[in-house]
Every structure is written in structure tokens, then in C-alpha cells.
Design a protein around this motif. Sequence first.
Motif, PDB file in Angstrom:
ATOM      1  N   LEU A 212       0.820  -1.212   0.000  1.00 31.10           N
ATOM      2  CA  LEU A 212       0.000   0.000   0.000  1.00 31.10           C
ATOM      3  C   LEU A 212       0.857   1.267   0.000  1.00 31.10           C
ATOM      4  O   LEU A 212       0.485   2.274  -0.605  1.00 31.10           O
ATOM      5  N   VAL A 213       1.998   1.223   0.671  1.00 34.38           N
ATOM      6  CA  VAL A 213       2.905   2.374   0.639  1.00 34.38           C
ATOM      7  C   VAL A 213       3.281   2.710  -0.797  1.00 34.38           C
ATOM      8  O   VAL A 213       3.279   3.880  -1.206  1.00 34.38           O
ATOM      9  N   LEU A 214       3.589   1.686  -1.593  1.00 32.67           N
ATOM     10  CA  LEU A 214       4.016   1.918  -2.976  1.00 32.67           C
ATOM     11  C   LEU A 214       2.841   2.266  -3.882  1.00 32.67           C
ATOM     12  O   LEU A 214       2.925   3.188  -4.705  1.00 32.67           O
ATOM     13  N   LEU A 215       1.726   1.532  -3.745  1.00 37.07           N
ATOM     14  CA  LEU A 215       0.588   1.786  -4.624  1.00 37.07           C
ATOM     15  C   LEU A 215      -0.044   3.153  -4.378  1.00 37.07           C
ATOM     16  O   LEU A 215      -0.532   3.792  -5.314  1.00 37.07           O
ATOM     17  N   LEU A 218       2.787   6.597  -0.798  1.00 36.69           N
ATOM     18  CA  LEU A 218       3.087   7.120   0.535  1.00 36.69           C
ATOM     19  C   LEU A 218       4.579   7.344   0.735  1.00 36.69           C
ATOM     20  O   LEU A 218       4.973   8.184   1.547  1.00 36.69           O
ATOM     21  N   ASP A 219       5.414   6.592   0.000  1.00 40.02           N
ATOM     22  CA  ASP A 219       6.848   6.845   0.081  1.00 40.02           C
ATOM     23  C   ASP A 219       7.169   8.222  -0.496  1.00 40.02           C
ATOM     24  O   ASP A 219       7.964   8.986   0.073  1.00 40.02           O
ATOM     25  N   LEU A 220       6.522   8.563  -1.620  1.00 39.82           N
ATOM     26  CA  LEU A 220       6.716   9.880  -2.228  1.00 39.82           C
ATOM     27  C   LEU A 220       6.150  10.980  -1.341  1.00 39.82           C
ATOM     28  O   LEU A 220       6.766  12.041  -1.171  1.00 39.82           O
ATOM     29  N   VAL A 242       0.227   6.325  -8.455  1.00 35.95           N
ATOM     30  CA  VAL A 242      -0.807   5.895  -7.515  1.00 35.95           C
ATOM     31  C   VAL A 242      -1.810   4.986  -8.223  1.00 35.95           C
ATOM     32  O   VAL A 242      -2.315   5.298  -9.309  1.00 35.95           O
ATOM     33  N   ARG A 243      -2.095   3.855  -7.590  1.00 35.67           N
ATOM     34  CA  ARG A 243      -3.026   2.879  -8.153  1.00 35.67           C
ATOM     35  C   ARG A 243      -3.891   2.307  -7.045  1.00 35.67           C
ATOM     36  O   ARG A 243      -3.589   2.451  -5.860  1.00 35.67           O
ATOM     37  N   GLU A 244      -4.955   1.629  -7.435  1.00 38.72           N
ATOM     38  CA  GLU A 244      -5.817   0.943  -6.479  1.00 38.72           C
ATOM     39  C   GLU A 244      -5.437  -0.542  -6.431  1.00 38.72           C
ATOM     40  O   GLU A 244      -5.126  -1.147  -7.460  1.00 38.72           O
ATOM     41  N   LEU A 245      -5.503  -1.099  -5.248  1.00 43.27           N
ATOM     42  CA  LEU A 245      -5.133  -2.507  -5.081  1.00 43.27           C
ATOM     43  C   LEU A 245      -6.063  -3.417  -5.873  1.00 43.27           C
ATOM     44  O   LEU A 245      -5.657  -4.477  -6.371  1.00 43.27           O
ATOM     45  N   GLY A 246      -7.318  -3.010  -6.007  1.00 42.20           N
ATOM     46  CA  GLY A 246      -8.277  -3.826  -6.739  1.00 42.20           C
ATOM     47  C   GLY A 246      -7.971  -3.982  -8.209  1.00 42.20           C
ATOM     48  O   GLY A 246      -8.539  -4.856  -8.876  1.00 42.20           O
ATOM     49  N   GLU A 247      -7.071  -3.156  -8.742  1.00 43.14           N
ATOM     50  CA  GLU A 247      -6.660  -3.273 -10.146  1.00 43.14           C
ATOM     51  C   GLU A 247      -5.554  -4.314 -10.339  1.00 43.14           C
ATOM     52  O   GLU A 247      -5.227  -4.652 -11.484  1.00 43.14           O
TER      53      GLU A 247
END
Length: 332
Positions: A212-215, A218-220, A242-247
Motif C-alpha cells: 500500500l505504501v508503494l501503490l 506514501l513513500d513519495l 498511484v493505483r488501487e489494489l483492486g486493479e
Amino acid sequence: RDGAGAVVGIGSGADHRRVAEATIRLAPLLGVKRVVMMSGCPGGPGDANANWITTAWPPETAAVLAWQWRERIIPLWRDLLPLAEAAGVTVALELHGQQSVYNVPSLLRLREAAPAGWEAVVRDAPTTADGDGGAPPSAAGLAAIVDAEAYAGFGISPPLFRAARGLRWVHTAAAGVGGLLFPEMVRSDVLITNSAGVHAIPMAEHVLGGILVLLRGLDLAGEHQRAGRWDRQAFVGAATPVRELGECHVLVLGAGGIGSAIAGRLSALGARCTGVRRHPERGLPDGFDRVVGPGAWQALLGGADVLVVSAPATAETRALVSAGELDRLPAH
């Protein structure tokens, strides 16, 4: 109660209690006379998780602590100690954080509540059980393990192993055993057991957090925050990562207890999970849409958004994923 030695870990919950009772019953069958455990740490009334109370404020913590000891800790040990006595086994406690018995006062409190005839012996010295580094074991730790027949900790370091001349059984609280396979251990007849599956939930949550940090970038966001910079475009522009996990299609190498726990959490949030297991014919573990064998996963890399490695560290899995495999993942 003759001073010989052995060890195992215990936490809170019915499953951990069953493990503790089974360990005590198993010990005499292995010729083990001492079992070293942790005390356990319950929650409060109605809690689902452990609640380690080390402060008297706010005032309600005192009531929760009293309930823990009255309703959980003392009843547990009033059952376990007679069981150990009947098995001819000495019980010793490791004073550890996140446990109800973690220092000398809490140990004395438990001893006062124990059945008559039981004695607690404290080795008040810092030591380490880790086999993969850390400070060397203390003189008190080395002395304490000399007559031990069984030992439990997060691995065992070679100096501790060499000091335990009568050791017959090592139990590690970790899932991996790579750090235990030093030459002296490999040449010995000492039995090694591990805690496979115990760490599946925290490891799965750690993996989920990292993804989730990467998607979600949050790191940026953290970098911008530390630089005192506001840059909305980085998160809403056409080039945003930024992307959604559901994808996402997640490829999980290793579909055992840890891999299945990871897939279960990811699939609950909409991700599609493919697992890689040695014997796919054994069925579909929880959380996975499909499983494939060890020779088929490389062909799936081009369609995988996330690659998770949860396979055990063995000669077969060493260098399993190289730069070549990573280069085949999509560039997004």
C-alpha cells in the motif's frame, strides 16, 4: 524440580495454551526435564488482542491489569504447573516484554499465586537467544544453559549451543531455521523444531502495508513532507504511480501459511492473487484465484503488478528471483 533444563514459547489464546500443554506432556517422552516458557499476555475483558499494561495511568488500566491476573494469568498457571509436576517437568519463565511476567516483581507475583512447592529462579542478566547476530550471550546465560536438555528462543547462537553440553532439543520462535544450521548443529543429534505459521498474520500485514505504501505513493508523500513541499500533481497527474489494489494482479511465490495469509488480505481488498506452490495438485489455498507449479510462474511475470516472495529459504529458493525476472515485470 531437580534443576535440569528445557524450553518453549507461549503466548495468549486457546491455541497457545494447547501448545504449552502438549509441550509439557511431550517433554518427558523426550527425556526433557525443564521447559522454559513465556507467561502469556491476555487482553482486557472483551479484547481480541493482547494488552501489555506497564503503567498505572489512566486509572482504568489498574482494573484491567487486576482482571488479567485474576481471570487469566493465575488460572492458567494454576492449571499448567500441576500438569508439569505430574509430568516430572520443571517450568521456568523467560522474562520478556509484551508478557504479563516480564520482570522480577511480576515473577514474584506469579510465584505467590503458584501451588505450594514451586520455586522461581531468576537469572538477572542480559543475554541474547538470536542466532543471527546481536550481542554475545552473557556469562549468566552461558552458565544457565550448561545442564539444559531443551532450549527455546529466536534461534540459538553457536556460543550458547556449545555451552549446552546436554542439549537434545532446540525450538525456535521463528519460522526460518537457516541461522540454526551452523556446522556444530548440523553434525549433532539435536532435534530442531520451529514456529511455522505462528508469524503468518504479522508478516502478511507487513507485506500488505509495504504494498500500500508503494501503490498509494506514501513513500513519495513522505519525501515531500520531509522536504516541506506540497506537490498535488505528483498524485493526480497522468504520470502518477498511484493505483488501487483492486486493479492489481499479485503473484505470490510460496502458497503456504504465510503466502495464504498474504493472499487472503490482498484478495479481500480486491486484488487477484496467483500462488506458486510445489504441489499445485493439492488444491487452492485460501485467498488465491489460482495456483501454478514451480516451473510456470516466470511466464506470468509480464502480467503481474506485484511480486511477493514468501517461500522458505532453502537451496532451491536461493537466488530464485534475479534481475532478469524483475525486468520482466510491467514498468508501471
